[in-house]
Motif scaffolding. Structure first.
Motif, PDB file in Angstrom:
ATOM      1  N   PHE A   1       2.103  -2.781   5.882  1.00  0.00           N
ATOM      2  CA  PHE A   1       1.639  -1.709   4.994  1.00  0.00           C
ATOM      3  C   PHE A   1       0.875  -2.277   3.798  1.00  0.00           C
ATOM      4  CE2 PHE A   1       5.518   0.586   6.730  1.00  0.00           C
ATOM      5  CZ  PHE A   1       4.778   1.401   7.574  1.00  0.00           C
ATOM      6  N   ASP A   2       1.384  -3.368   3.256  1.00  0.00           N
ATOM      7  CA  ASP A   2       0.755  -3.981   2.093  1.00  0.00           C
ATOM      8  C   ASP A   2      -0.650  -4.496   2.425  1.00  0.00           C
ATOM      9  OD1 ASP A   2       1.593  -4.820  -0.767  1.00  0.00           O
ATOM     10  OD2 ASP A   2       0.626  -6.608   0.001  1.00  0.00           O
ATOM     11  N   GLN A   3      -0.837  -4.942   3.646  1.00  0.00           N
ATOM     12  CA  GLN A   3      -2.126  -5.515   4.049  1.00  0.00           C
ATOM     13  C   GLN A   3      -3.111  -4.459   4.532  1.00  0.00           C
ATOM     14  OE1 GLN A   3      -1.728  -8.698   6.877  1.00  0.00           O
ATOM     15  NE2 GLN A   3      -3.936  -9.007   7.093  1.00  0.00           N
ATOM     16  N   PHE A   4      -2.619  -3.460   5.270  1.00  0.00           N
ATOM     17  CA  PHE A   4      -3.539  -2.540   5.948  1.00  0.00           C
ATOM     18  C   PHE A   4      -3.514  -1.094   5.440  1.00  0.00           C
ATOM     19  CE2 PHE A   4      -2.620  -5.856   9.162  1.00  0.00           C
ATOM     20  CZ  PHE A   4      -3.916  -6.329   9.358  1.00  0.00           C
ATOM     21  N   VAL A   5      -2.487  -0.705   4.682  1.00  0.00           N
ATOM     22  CA  VAL A   5      -2.371   0.700   4.266  1.00  0.00           C
ATOM     23  C   VAL A   5      -2.597   0.872   2.772  1.00  0.00           C
ATOM     24  CG1 VAL A   5      -0.882   2.741   4.199  1.00  0.00           C
ATOM     25  CG2 VAL A   5      -0.840   1.230   6.200  1.00  0.00           C
ATOM     26  N   GLU A   6      -1.846   0.135   1.954  1.00  0.00           N
ATOM     27  CA  GLU A   6      -1.994   0.233   0.498  1.00  0.00           C
ATOM     28  C   GLU A   6      -1.861  -1.153  -0.112  1.00  0.00           C
ATOM     29  OE1 GLU A   6       0.344   1.965  -3.408  1.00  0.00           O
ATOM     30  OE2 GLU A   6       0.580   3.065  -1.533  1.00  0.00           O
ATOM     31  N   LYS A   7      -2.963  -1.715  -0.543  1.00  0.00           N
ATOM     32  CA  LYS A   7      -2.943  -3.031  -1.186  1.00  0.00           C
ATOM     33  C   LYS A   7      -2.074  -2.969  -2.437  1.00  0.00           C
ATOM     34  CE  LYS A   7      -6.131  -5.015   1.498  1.00  0.00           C
ATOM     35  NZ  LYS A   7      -5.799  -6.121   2.405  1.00  0.00           N
ATOM     36  N   GLY A   8      -1.197  -3.959  -2.601  1.00  0.00           N
ATOM     37  CA  GLY A   8      -0.337  -3.999  -3.768  1.00  0.00           C
ATOM     38  C   GLY A   8       0.895  -3.128  -3.667  1.00  0.00           C
ATOM     39  N   LEU A   9       1.173  -2.593  -2.483  1.00  0.00           N
ATOM     40  CA  LEU A   9       2.313  -1.691  -2.297  1.00  0.00           C
ATOM     41  C   LEU A   9       3.629  -2.365  -2.661  1.00  0.00           C
ATOM     42  CD1 LEU A   9       3.537   0.988  -1.183  1.00  0.00           C
ATOM     43  CD2 LEU A   9       3.608  -0.122   1.070  1.00  0.00           C
ATOM     44  N   LYS A  10       3.840  -3.585  -2.164  1.00  0.00           N
ATOM     45  CA  LYS A  10       5.103  -4.271  -2.412  1.00  0.00           C
ATOM     46  C   LYS A  10       5.309  -4.527  -3.903  1.00  0.00           C
ATOM     47  CE  LYS A  10       6.148  -7.717   0.349  1.00  0.00           C
ATOM     48  NZ  LYS A  10       5.934  -8.944   1.150  1.00  0.00           N
ATOM     49  N   THR A  11       4.246  -4.923  -4.589  1.00  0.00           N
ATOM     50  CA  THR A  11       4.335  -5.166  -6.032  1.00  0.00           C
ATOM     51  C   THR A  11       4.703  -3.882  -6.771  1.00  0.00           C
ATOM     52  OG1 THR A  11       2.704  -6.945  -5.883  1.00  0.00           O
ATOM     53  CG2 THR A  11       3.062  -5.976  -8.060  1.00  0.00           C
ATOM     54  N   LYS A  12       4.077  -2.767  -6.365  1.00  0.00           N
ATOM     55  CA  LYS A  12       4.362  -1.474  -6.979  1.00  0.00           C
ATOM     56  C   LYS A  12       5.830  -1.101  -6.802  1.00  0.00           C
ATOM     57  CE  LYS A  12       3.583   2.465  -4.856  1.00  0.00           C
ATOM     58  NZ  LYS A  12       2.906   3.613  -4.197  1.00  0.00           N
ATOM     59  N   LEU A  13       6.342  -1.266  -5.595  1.00  0.00           N
ATOM     60  CA  LEU A  13       7.719  -0.893  -5.308  1.00  0.00           C
ATOM     61  C   LEU A  13       8.711  -1.815  -6.019  1.00  0.00           C
ATOM     62  CD1 LEU A  13       7.418  -0.082  -1.486  1.00  0.00           C
ATOM     63  CD2 LEU A  13       7.568   1.546  -3.378  1.00  0.00           C
ATOM     64  N   GLU A  14       8.404  -3.109  -6.060  1.00  0.00           N
ATOM     65  CA  GLU A  14       9.279  -4.058  -6.754  1.00  0.00           C
ATOM     66  C   GLU A  14       9.361  -3.731  -8.243  1.00  0.00           C
ATOM     67  OE1 GLU A  14       7.340  -7.610  -5.568  1.00  0.00           O
ATOM     68  OE2 GLU A  14       8.402  -7.750  -3.636  1.00  0.00           O
ATOM     69  N   LYS A  15       8.233  -3.281  -8.802  1.00  0.00           N
ATOM     70  CA  LYS A  15       8.219  -2.909 -10.224  1.00  0.00           C
ATOM     71  C   LYS A  15       9.099  -1.697 -10.476  1.00  0.00           C
ATOM     72  CE  LYS A  15       5.154  -1.803 -14.081  1.00  0.00           C
ATOM     73  NZ  LYS A  15       3.760  -1.554 -14.527  1.00  0.00           N
ATOM     74  N   VAL A  16       9.082  -0.725  -9.539  1.00  0.00           N
ATOM     75  CA  VAL A  16       9.936   0.458  -9.675  1.00  0.00           C
ATOM     76  C   VAL A  16      11.410   0.049  -9.680  1.00  0.00           C
ATOM     77  CG1 VAL A  16      10.736   2.548  -8.497  1.00  0.00           C
ATOM     78  CG2 VAL A  16       8.294   2.099  -8.716  1.00  0.00           C
ATOM     79  N   VAL A  17      11.771  -0.852  -8.784  1.00  0.00           N
ATOM     80  CA  VAL A  17      13.169  -1.291  -8.677  1.00  0.00           C
ATOM     81  C   VAL A  17      13.632  -1.969  -9.960  1.00  0.00           C
ATOM     82  CG1 VAL A  17      14.733  -2.866  -7.464  1.00  0.00           C
ATOM     83  CG2 VAL A  17      13.108  -1.488  -6.163  1.00  0.00           C
ATOM     84  N   SER A  18      12.746  -2.731 -10.600  1.00  0.00           N
ATOM     85  CA  SER A  18      13.141  -3.499 -11.787  1.00  0.00           C
ATOM     86  C   SER A  18      12.981  -2.719 -13.092  1.00  0.00           C
ATOM     87  CB  SER A  18      12.323  -4.790 -11.870  1.00  0.00           C
ATOM     88  OG  SER A  18      10.935  -4.493 -12.023  1.00  0.00           O
ATOM     89  N   SER A  19      12.391  -1.533 -13.019  1.00  0.00           N
ATOM     90  CA  SER A  19      12.113  -0.782 -14.248  1.00  0.00           C
ATOM     91  C   SER A  19      13.260   0.147 -14.615  1.00  0.00           C
ATOM     92  CB  SER A  19      10.827   0.036 -14.086  1.00  0.00           C
ATOM     93  OG  SER A  19      11.014   1.060 -13.128  1.00  0.00           O
ATOM     94  N   LYS A  20      13.285   0.568 -15.885  1.00  0.00           N
ATOM     95  CA  LYS A  20      14.200   1.608 -16.344  1.00  0.00           C
ATOM     96  C   LYS A  20      13.416   2.902 -16.391  1.00  0.00           C
ATOM     97  CE  LYS A  20      17.899   3.480 -18.168  1.00  0.00           C
ATOM     98  NZ  LYS A  20      17.787   4.756 -17.459  1.00  0.00           N
ATOM     99  N   PHE A  21      13.880   3.910 -15.637  1.00  0.00           N
ATOM    100  CA  PHE A  21      13.154   5.171 -15.584  1.00  0.00           C
ATOM    101  C   PHE A  21      13.213   5.845 -16.967  1.00  0.00           C
ATOM    102  CE2 PHE A  21      13.827   6.042 -10.733  1.00  0.00           C
ATOM    103  CZ  PHE A  21      13.336   4.783 -10.458  1.00  0.00           C
ATOM    104  N   GLN A  22      12.077   6.319 -17.425  1.00  0.00           N
ATOM    105  CA  GLN A  22      12.012   7.002 -18.709  1.00  0.00           C
ATOM    106  C   GLN A  22      12.142   8.512 -18.510  1.00  0.00           C
ATOM    107  OE1 GLN A  22       9.253   5.367 -21.701  1.00  0.00           O
ATOM    108  NE2 GLN A  22       8.404   4.098 -20.062  1.00  0.00           N
TER     109      GLN A  22
END
Length: 462
Positions: free
Chosen positions: A285-306
């Motif tokens: 998915f990261d290569q062929f569907v949405e570039k940067g997908l894994k980075t985006k998801l990892e950031k969500v996991v490490s963030s505090k929801f506002q």
């Protein structure tokens, strides 16, 4: 012994130079003069296995050269490690047996197909890399949602599919009836006598299991339902379907803040699990569907929801001076473009809370200002709304007043009002559309491509 592709990928180091037998479907067959290569997939793993077959080893070499894409075969041969090639190992075939032939007009050939074309062949599209990955991830998302709640001692209960109540009060429901409408037309009968229908009353396919979940929460404390829901909404957007799956937890002795904490924990748990358990699919998915997908998801996991109130969110949108197609307005709902802007503004997921009571459901708890309700929508980067929830109105008099205000019939919901009479307490919950979650973690932007057989207006194939 017949072994699966998944088992081979986990054990190939120990099976070097040993004989194995595998069965699967041919993704590609590249036949050359004295040898050939079959890409074989058996559905147990995202990757295929390369089978090398040679004229000197096969009695049926010429027949094997003619095996078409889509055919099912059984292969016996030796597993050879190939550390210098793209794949870590391959099978040198001693025998290739055709089990089920595939005709020349097989639609899923080894080339790029449009998603529209693949929707027309939804019974075969899961044999492509994209849809193999999508539905493998959907399986994991479904499983880990159950795991999340089971690990926290929630009771899973099955809400009814056929219901006599409209949980959302929107009226966009599919009728369930045994009445023969052709007979009514022939006899010029204008109205249905629902007392003579199967259930003796007007019934519909459910839009939500929430109301029933509230009843169970007031007995078991922590519950969730996870099943199909239906909306007769004539909408043809990329985010709407007429049939979809919803997970709806409901928690007694819980307020809006605690509700948001559960939602945040669940989203992070699901994303982390998918990243851990579907590495090959996520790389795809990261290569062929949405570039940067894994980075985006990892950031969500490490963030505090506002969180931000609806009033302040509208103010942020107005102050942005962005040329929105839909102008943000106090007292009005948010458009998708507003939701996406807010996640950029807050640089991550954000809960929009305390919504105007006029645009939310009757069961949401009225705040002290008498103008807003204790509701929350979770917005996530790139997708917008992912979850909607609220603290429920536990005060009988206030609930009855809200139902009257919003023209919700008390007679159909007598049992729901009873819950406030017999040991009622503060409680809250939320709804997560499974397909929305799958879209978010895969980067696939159309709901029709994350449901096995999509049901949308004018479309009920398969």
């Amino acid at each position: 012994m017949n072994i699966t592709v998944k088992e081979l990928y986990s054990k190939f180091q120990t099976l070097s130079n040993q004989s194995v037998e595998i069965s699967g479907w041919v993704r590609n067959n590249r036949a050359q003069k004295e040898f050939g290569f079959i890409d074989l997939n058996d559905g147990t793993y995202f990757e295929t296995i390369q089978v090398v077959y040679e004229e000197s080893k096969l009695d049926n070499f010429k027949e094997t050269q003619k095996i078409r894409v889509g055919s099912s075969v059984k292969v016996s041969g030796k597993l050879i490690l190939t550390p210098n090639l793209k794949q870590p190992f391959e099978i040198k075939a001693d025998e290739v047996i055709l089990i089920g032939d595939s005709l020349e007009n097989y639609p899923i050939q080894p080339k790029r197909h449009s998603k529209e074309f693949l929707r027309e062949n939804a019974h075969l599209r899961m044999r492509t890399n994209l849809f193999s990955a999508v539905f493998r991830v959907r399986n994991v998302v479904s499983y880990v949602i159950h795991r999340f709640f089971q690990e926290r001692n929630f009771i899973y209960f099955h809400a009814p599919i056929v219901t006599g109540s409209d949980a959302e009060g929107a009226g966009e429901m599919f009728k369930v009836t045994t009445t023969n409408y052709e007979d009514l037309l022939k006899n010029n009968i204008k109205e249905v006598d629902w007392s003579k229908d199967f259930f003796g009353k007007a019934t519909n396919l459910t839009v939500s299991g929430q109301l029933q979940a509230e009843a169970y929460a007031l007995a078991f404390r922590n519950v969730y339902t996870f099943g199909p829901t239906f909306r007769a909404e004539n909408s043809n957007t990329q985010r709407h379907a007429s049939e979809f799956w919803m997970v709806e937890p409901e928690v007694a002795f819980c307020d809006l803040k605690q509700d948001m904490e559960i939602a945040e924990s669940m989203v992070k748990y699901v994303i982390s699990s998918v990243l851990d358990e579907c590495p090959k699919e996520m790389e795809f998915f990261d290569q062929f569907v949405e570039k940067g997908l894994k980075t985006k998801l990892e950031k969500v996991v490490s963030s505090k929801f506002q969180s931000v109130t609806h009033h302040d969110a509208i103010q942020v949108l107005l102050d942005s001076n962005q040329p929105f197609e839909n102008k943000p307005m106090f007292g009005e709902d948010l458009a998708t473009e507003h939701e996406k802007y807010l996640t950029k503004h807050f640089d991550g997921p954000v809960f929009v809370i305390d919504w105007p009571k006029e645009i939310k459901a009757f069961y949401m708890r009225l705040n002290d200002d008498q103008k807003t309700v204790a509701a929350m929508d979770l917005l996530v980067p790139g997708a917008g709304e992912l979850i909607g929830g609220s603290q429920r109105e536990e005060r009988l008099e206030v609930l009855e007043s809200r139902m009257k205000e919003m023209n919700v019939a008390k007679e159909e919901l007598w049992w729901y009002l009873d819950l406030r009479k017999y040991g009622g307490c503060p409680h809250a919950g939320f709804g997560l559309g499974l397909e929305r979650m799958v879209m978010y973690v895969t980067g696939v932007d159309n709901i029709r491509d994350v449901i096995p057989f999509p049901r949308t207006p004018k479309n009920c194939e398969f």
